[in-house]
Design an enzyme around this catalytic site. Structure first.
Site, PDB file in Angstrom:
ATOM      1  N   THR A 132       0.829  -1.202   0.000  1.00 30.31           N
ATOM      2  CA  THR A 132       0.000   0.000   0.000  1.00 30.31           C
ATOM      3  C   THR A 132       0.866   1.256   0.000  1.00 30.31           C
ATOM      4  O   THR A 132       0.380   2.333  -0.336  1.00 30.31           O
ATOM      5  CB  THR A 132      -0.887   0.028   1.260  1.00 30.31           C
ATOM      6  OG1 THR A 132      -0.037  -0.235   2.385  1.00 30.31           O
ATOM      7  CG2 THR A 132      -1.975  -1.030   1.193  1.00 30.31           C
ATOM      8  N   SER A 176      31.474  -5.809   8.743  1.00 30.61           N
ATOM      9  CA  SER A 176      30.245  -6.380   9.296  1.00 30.61           C
ATOM     10  C   SER A 176      30.607  -7.657  10.027  1.00 30.61           C
ATOM     11  O   SER A 176      31.468  -8.419   9.567  1.00 30.61           O
ATOM     12  CB  SER A 176      29.273  -6.686   8.161  1.00 30.61           C
ATOM     13  OG  SER A 176      28.324  -7.631   8.603  1.00 30.61           O
ATOM     14  N   ASP A 205       9.328   0.678   5.142  1.00 29.29           N
ATOM     15  CA  ASP A 205      10.325   0.146   6.070  1.00 29.29           C
ATOM     16  C   ASP A 205      11.017   1.274   6.842  1.00 29.29           C
ATOM     17  O   ASP A 205      11.184   1.203   8.063  1.00 29.29           O
ATOM     18  CB  ASP A 205      11.361  -0.692   5.309  1.00 29.29           C
ATOM     19  CG  ASP A 205      10.703  -1.827   4.533  1.00 29.29           C
ATOM     20  OD1 ASP A 205       9.542  -2.153   4.843  1.00 29.29           O
ATOM     21  OD2 ASP A 205      11.331  -2.362   3.610  1.00 29.29           O
TER      22      ASP A 205
HETATM   23  C1  GLA Z   1       8.940  -4.210   1.039  1.00 30.26           C
HETATM   24  C2  GLA Z   1       9.216  -2.781   0.614  1.00 30.26           C
HETATM   25  C3  GLA Z   1       8.186  -1.829   1.224  1.00 30.26           C
HETATM   26  C4  GLA Z   1       6.761  -2.300   0.991  1.00 30.26           C
HETATM   27  C5  GLA Z   1       6.615  -3.786   1.326  1.00 30.26           C
HETATM   28  C6  GLA Z   1       5.277  -4.340   0.948  1.00 30.26           C
HETATM   29  O1  GLA Z   1       9.156  -4.359   2.402  1.00 30.26           O
HETATM   30  O2  GLA Z   1      10.494  -2.398   1.047  1.00 30.26           O
HETATM   31  O3  GLA Z   1       8.381  -0.532   0.709  1.00 30.26           O
HETATM   32  O4  GLA Z   1       6.333  -2.026  -0.310  1.00 30.26           O
HETATM   33  O5  GLA Z   1       7.609  -4.577   0.693  1.00 30.26           O
HETATM   34  O6  GLA Z   1       4.286  -3.823   1.768  1.00 30.26           O
END
Ligand code: GLA
Length: 364
Positions: free
Chosen positions: A23, A55, A158
């Site tokens: 979305t 890392s 995210d």
């Molecule tokens: C990944 C992408 C997000 C989003 C989700 C689906 O996590 O990084 O931006 O689009 O998929 O909701």
């Protein structure tokens, strides 16, 4: 600004999207929480012209020239180089130095480990240089690093989830105006557990399927003459679409937006049974309309619900990764056993299953 030799520590969590999948790039809604697991960066700025990054998950350090451009660095360090590049592109100062990354967020599980790395690196650099940048501005820079430097056409979910997260709360994000409202999320206080079930089937979305879903949504909006699917009055508007695949993709986005709003309202009333039903409805919509689940993921979600979960759905971009389930505390063992047994029966890898909760956002 800290004196030379000073080490800046900054960390950022992974995220679970409770509901609201695909979305974000449709100017819709989502409702994520932060994981308790975090990626931590220790940064010692100096006067050099490069950042040397190590890392704890990799054998070799990577040297990133401060004037790096997309294409210079690939692999895990591209997420670090992308932040250096995007910060400088936006006119911010980035000192060279040494950076050590310790990753607590599982990679390839749809828990936004790459955004956690990007946001931790960004926060460490901003904090070292004393640069003030609001969280939406930070999210945009971290997203630009991922979109343009790494080449993954992802939305802002995210980064906003990671930067705005709060303990025991979920964040209701409106991607049209980029506002975030928090709602309570404390299932433990209501005798309910949030189970995180990692299928251990790695997901990937720099590849074709994610971009393909995005293109479908954009085509549907363009065919209906609106800037984004959010601008449609309701699902009846989709009957005008002649491309039936695009119409199904768009139907998921519209129905998912409504489920996010319903879930936020149900959380306000601590009604976890209602939230559970919305999770299951979201899973079905991702399976049938958006078609981003796999048989493996569907089986985990369905088994959890049959074994008594209040609801279950895949979380994240899709095609593998994790399932979340809301489960009465007394049923946690039974649901975990049922999922493990069904995976064994069909010869799948043993999933990792843990009770989790909403942790804090990025910070020092
Ligand atoms: C990944 C992408 C997000 C989003 C989700 C689906 O996590 O990084 O931006 O689009 O998929 O909701």
């Amino acid at each position: 600004m800290p004196s030379a030799g000073h080490v800046v520590i900054y960390s950022a969590p992974g995220r679970i999207n409770l509901i609201g999948e695909h979305t974000d790039y449709n100017a819709g809604f989502a409702l994520p929480i932060a994981l308790p697991e975090r990626t931590t960066v220790a940064y010692r700025p100096d006067d050099s012209t490069a950042l040397v990054v190590r890392s704890d998950r990799e054998d070799e350090p990577v040297r990133i020239a401060l004037d790096t451009v997309p294409g210079d660095v690939d692999g895990w360090a591209a997420y670090v180089a992308g932040v250096v590049w995007a910060l400088r592109e936006a006119g911010h100062r980035v000192p060279g130095g040494a950076m050590a990354v310790s990753g607590g967020v599982e990679t390839g599980s749809g828990l936004a480990s790459s955004a956690a790395l990007g946001c931790a690196v960004l926060g460490a650099i901003l904090s070292a240089t004393g640069t003030e940048l609001d969280r939406v501005g930070q999210a945009r820079i971290a997203q630009r690093a991922e979109n343009t430097y790494v080449g993954a056409p992802t939305g802002l979910l995210d980064q906003l989830a990671i930067l705005f997260a709060q303990r025991r709360r979920a964040q209701l994000i409106d991607f049209r105006d980029l506002t975030v409202d928090s709602v309570p999320f404390d299932p433990g206080a209501a005798g309910v557990a949030l189970l995180l079930i990692d299928s251990r089937a790695a997901h990937r979305h720099a590849g074709g399927e994610y971009a393909d879903r995005r293109a479908s949504c954009e085509r549907a909006a363009a065919a209906l003459g609106v800037p984004s699917l959010r601008d449609l009055p309701g699902p009846q508007a989709l009957t005008a679409l002649t491309n039936s695949v695009d119409a199904r993709r768009a139907r998921h986005v519209l129905s998912e937006n409504q489920r996010v709003l319903d879930a936020a309202a149900a959380l306000g009333a601590a009604d976890f049974a209602a939230v559970g039903q919305l999770l299951t409805a979201s899973q079905q919509s991702m399976r049938d309309d958006f078609q981003i689940t796999t048989d493996h993921i569907d089986l985990i979600a369905e088994t959890a619900v049959h074994a008594g979960a209040l609801g279950a759905r895949m979380t994240g971009g899709g095609f593998g990764g994790c399932v979340i389930a809301l489960v009465q505390a007394s049923r946690v063992g039974a649901v975990g056993d049922a999922v493990r047994a069904s995976m064994r029966r069909c010869g799948r890898r043993e999933p990792t299953i843990a009770v989790t909760h909403a942790g804090r956002g990025a910070g020092d």
